[in-house]
Design an enzyme around this catalytic site. Structure first.
Site: not given
Ligand code: PEP
Ligand code: MG
Length: 400
Positions: A264, A288, A21, A335
């Protein structure tokens, strides 16, 4: 997160991976970052006068000579010039060469990202990571504050779909406000929707804020980390409860908001047909999905070589998800960060993906890639990629 934005030119980290992240935040801020350099970095940079960062090449230069600095300055100037050209293309439709419309949306973490999305011609927000709005807080924002944030994001893109993901904390996203316990395997632990269902007092105010924002905007609600159909049903029941509470309070809210889910976790892809009967849309989180499919921590630099979003196993799960979704008339977006990799665009289209959502700064190149794609050729490419034995072969295929 705590460094003032106007003083932050870029960063280098000893740890981390390309889709951790911290890296996603760098992309959203449009600043260079180099990660996973190892602990020796911390000693190397002590007392250094000049550091130069080449995010594209993944290189940190320590006290570089003048000619190296000049090379980087030239590179920056060249990239600025290329962006100026790309800016002239923002009004072009994201349609393949043979006329198939591919939705091209932006990922966002705040209202500033949503403005950037509008500037780059995004057709909406495909993923609003709401947890990033709240990371630095000691208390969770209340319903009114959340409502104001969602309205601000929607205001940046009037009449466009705004896909808002409910709180996805845990994993590598801490949240002081929730005082999450330390876990041995946080990515396999109490994360995302699991927390929201166990602690509905965190999810309900968010659902109410989203329903209220949806009274005047096309807000679509997306659930993270869904693993079983039972979880999805419990979340839908909570959404119904939130709507009842708002009706009782006489507050205006969306009538029939779309409720979709991230794909995910491999279980969600493998069981996509069951989910397609329940969810209004799918959005594949390749970040993920890659780490869970390949058993490879996305933020651990020691295994970053094994972290391969183009691994045939991951591609097969994407293809399965699209096939199952389309059988039930559902749309599939991607995404995860793979959506912003323009080299992979024809492959994703060939696998059956209907929509791509990436950082605002990547939209222009992906748009070009969509417009250069022919869907028949893309399907052949996808078939060949699925027949590959390893990610390296897929990379070679895309380069060729
Ligand atoms: C993903 O997993 O690909 C995703 C988009 O969600 P996040 O990166 O926030 O985990
Ligand atoms: Mg994710």
């Amino acid at each position: 997160m705590s460094v003032p934005r106007d003083r932050l030119l870029g960063f280098a980290l000893a740890a981390g991976g390309m889709t951790a992240h911290s890296s996603i935040l760098a992309r959203s801020l449009g600043i260079p970052a180099v990660v996973g350099l190892g602990d020796s970095l911390l000693d190397t940079v002590q007392g250094t006068e000049t550091l130069a960062l080449d995010g594209g090449a993944g290189i940190l230069l320590v006290n570089p000579p003048e000619h190296e600095l000049q090379r980087l300055r030239d590179l920056v100037a060249q990239q600025r010039a290329e962006r100026d050209v790309l800016r002239t293309e923002v009004d072009r439709p994201s349609v393949t060469g043979d006329g198939v419309m591919i939705g091209l949306l932006a990922n966002a973490a705040n209202a500033a990202d949503a403005s950037a999305a509008q500037e780059w011609g995004a057709a909406g927000i495909g993923l609003l990571r709401t947890e990033l709005l709240f990371l630095e807080r000691s208390a969770l924002p209340d319903e009114e504050e959340q409502l104001a944030l969602y309205q601000a994001v929607a205001a940046a893109l009037p009449n466009q779909p705004i896909t808002v993901r409910t709180l996805d904390v845990g994993g590598d996203k801490p949240m002081p406000a929730l005082a999450l316990p330390r876990e041995a395997n946080p990515f396999l632990g109490w994360r995302g929707l699991r927390i929201g269902l166990d602690r509905p007092e965190t999810l309900l105010p968010q659902l109410r804020a989203l329903l209220r924002a949806g009274a005047n905007a096309d807000i679509r609600i997306m659930l993270p980390m869904v693993t079983s159909v039972a979880e999805f049903r419990r979340a839908r029941a909570l959404l119904d409860e939130a709507r009842r509470q708002l009706a009782d309070a006489g507050l205006p809210c969306a009538d029939t908001p779309q409720l979709g889910m991230m794909v995910e976790v491999p279980a969600a892809a493998l069981n996509a047909a069951a989910f397609a009967r329940e969810a209004d849309f799918f959005s594949i989180g390749t970040n993920d999905l890659t780490q869970y499919t390949l058993a490879c921590d996305r933020g651990n630099e020691r295994v970053s070589g094994l972290y391969q979003p183009l691994h045939p196993a991951v591609l097969r799960l994407i293809a399965m998800t699209c096939e199952a979704a389309h059988a039930y008339g559902r749309h599939v977006a991607v995404c995860g960060d793979l959506a912003g990799d323009a080299r992979a665009t024809p492959l994703l289209i060939g696998l059956g993906v209907d929509e791509l959502s990436c950082a605002a700064g990547q939209i222009a190149l992906v748009r070009r890639a969509i417009r250069a794609t022919d869907t028949t050729a893309a399907r052949e490419l996808a078939a060949r990629a699925l027949a590959c034995a390893a990610a390296e072969e897929v990379h070679a295929l895309l380069s060729a």
